[in-house]
Design a protein around this motif. Structure first.
Motif, PDB file in Angstrom:
ATOM      1  N   VAL A  53       0.874  -1.017  -0.189  1.00  0.00           N
ATOM      2  CA  VAL A  53      -0.120  -0.044  -0.171  1.00  0.00           C
ATOM      3  C   VAL A  53       0.972   1.309  -0.203  1.00  0.00           C
ATOM      4  O   VAL A  53       0.772   2.257  -0.754  1.00  0.00           O
ATOM      5  N   LYS A  54       1.814   1.112   0.824  1.00  0.00           N
ATOM      6  CA  LYS A  54       2.831   2.405   0.729  1.00  0.00           C
ATOM      7  C   LYS A  54       3.544   2.680  -0.459  1.00  0.00           C
ATOM      8  O   LYS A  54       3.791   3.894  -0.947  1.00  0.00           O
ATOM      9  N   LEU A  55       3.961   1.716  -0.976  1.00  0.00           N
ATOM     10  CA  LEU A  55       4.647   1.664  -2.494  1.00  0.00           C
ATOM     11  C   LEU A  55       3.801   2.311  -3.396  1.00  0.00           C
ATOM     12  O   LEU A  55       4.110   2.958  -4.200  1.00  0.00           O
TER      13      LEU A  55
ATOM     14  N   ILE B  94       5.785  -2.923  -8.923  1.00  0.00           N
ATOM     15  CA  ILE B  94       5.886  -3.600  -7.478  1.00  0.00           C
ATOM     16  C   ILE B  94       6.043  -5.436  -7.666  1.00  0.00           C
ATOM     17  O   ILE B  94       6.959  -5.841  -7.339  1.00  0.00           O
ATOM     18  N   ARG B  95       5.253  -5.753  -8.629  1.00  0.00           N
ATOM     19  CA  ARG B  95       5.226  -7.274  -8.748  1.00  0.00           C
ATOM     20  C   ARG B  95       6.436  -7.496  -9.703  1.00  0.00           C
ATOM     21  O   ARG B  95       6.986  -8.599  -9.061  1.00  0.00           O
ATOM     22  N   LYS B  96       6.908  -6.753 -10.647  1.00  0.00           N
ATOM     23  CA  LYS B  96       8.487  -7.264 -11.157  1.00  0.00           C
ATOM     24  C   LYS B  96       9.377  -7.099 -10.241  1.00  0.00           C
ATOM     25  O   LYS B  96      10.274  -7.914 -10.044  1.00  0.00           O
TER      26      LYS B  96
ATOM     27  N   THR C 191      10.840   3.836  -9.718  1.00  0.00           N
ATOM     28  CA  THR C 191      11.618   2.527  -9.668  1.00  0.00           C
ATOM     29  C   THR C 191      11.579   2.147  -8.006  1.00  0.00           C
ATOM     30  O   THR C 191      11.211   2.852  -7.200  1.00  0.00           O
ATOM     31  N   MET C 192      12.172   0.854  -7.864  1.00  0.00           N
ATOM     32  CA  MET C 192      12.348   0.141  -6.638  1.00  0.00           C
ATOM     33  C   MET C 192      13.725   0.008  -6.305  1.00  0.00           C
ATOM     34  O   MET C 192      14.728  -0.499  -6.998  1.00  0.00           O
TER      35      MET C 192
ATOM     36  N   ASP D 238      19.240  -0.782  -7.677  1.00  0.00           N
ATOM     37  CA  ASP D 238      18.165  -0.402  -8.350  1.00  0.00           C
ATOM     38  C   ASP D 238      17.357  -1.911  -8.809  1.00  0.00           C
ATOM     39  O   ASP D 238      18.089  -2.625  -9.610  1.00  0.00           O
ATOM     40  N   VAL D 239      16.628  -2.354  -8.097  1.00  0.00           N
ATOM     41  CA  VAL D 239      15.901  -3.639  -8.280  1.00  0.00           C
ATOM     42  C   VAL D 239      15.436  -3.587  -9.859  1.00  0.00           C
ATOM     43  O   VAL D 239      15.683  -4.790 -10.402  1.00  0.00           O
TER      44      VAL D 239
END
Length: 185
Positions: free
Chosen positions: A76-78, A88-90, A116-117, A128-129
């Motif tokens: 939720v926060k992301l 998010i899923r990737k 990005t995450m 960088d994921v």
């Protein structure tokens, strides 16, 4: 701090134990996290976050653990920061593939700029994921630097050879005027 004399500390410990080991219904989750039933169903179907306590028969409710609520809270926060559900899923797929027993939603320190995450590595660097794991930049931990600086200043104040803020001959470089030579001019 000391435990309260009235025994409320023990009561609080029991409440925490109950929270950790309780199983929450989807209605509880919706109320706590303010998400729709459809969103919970989709996140389960997509493999983002699934309830840990599976229904045992037709018509029974799925149950979520406290850890599930925490995982959902991270998602939720992301999402609130602007990161798309696809990203998010990737990102979670990448992190889960590389993880041994760790759960990226519980064990990793995740950071996003909405596009990005990133994952914080042990040496205070960010990875960088979504960018194939390429290192992007280092983290400057101001709190950690502040503690180190406090320690150094504390050592400095305890140094018996230090003069109270006045430069000494040892402090001055070769040929640099000292306080005594400046006063003579």
């Amino acid at each position: 701090p000391a435990a309260p004399v009235d025994g409320s500390g023990e009561k609080n410990n029991l409440v925490v134990l109950f929270m950790v080991y309780a199983a929450y219904t989807a209605a509880d989750v919706k109320r706590v996290l303010r998400v729709s039933q459809r969103r919970l169903d989709y996140w389960d179907e997509a493999g983002i976050v699934s309830p840990s306590v599976r229904a045992s028969g037709k018509g029974t409710q799925r149950r979520y653990t406290f850890q599930d609520l925490l995982r959902l809270s991270v998602v939720v926060k992301l999402r609130q920061t602007g990161l798309s559900l696809q990203r998010i899923r990737k990102g979670l797929d990448v992190l889960r593939r590389g993880a041994t027993d760790a759960d990226p939603l519980l064990d990793d320190y995740l950071i996003t700029d909405g596009r990005t995450m990133f994952r914080r590595l042990k040496n205070d660097e960010l990875e960088d994921v979504l960018g194939g794991g390429q290192l992007s930049f280092s983290v400057v931990a101001v709190g950690k630097l502040c503690e180190e600086l406090r320690g150094k200043v504390l050592q400095l104040t305890r140094d018996p050879t230090r003069t109270r803020g006045r430069p000494t001959r040892a402090d001055a470089g070769a040929g640099a005027p000292t306080l005594a030579t400046r006063n003579r001019r």
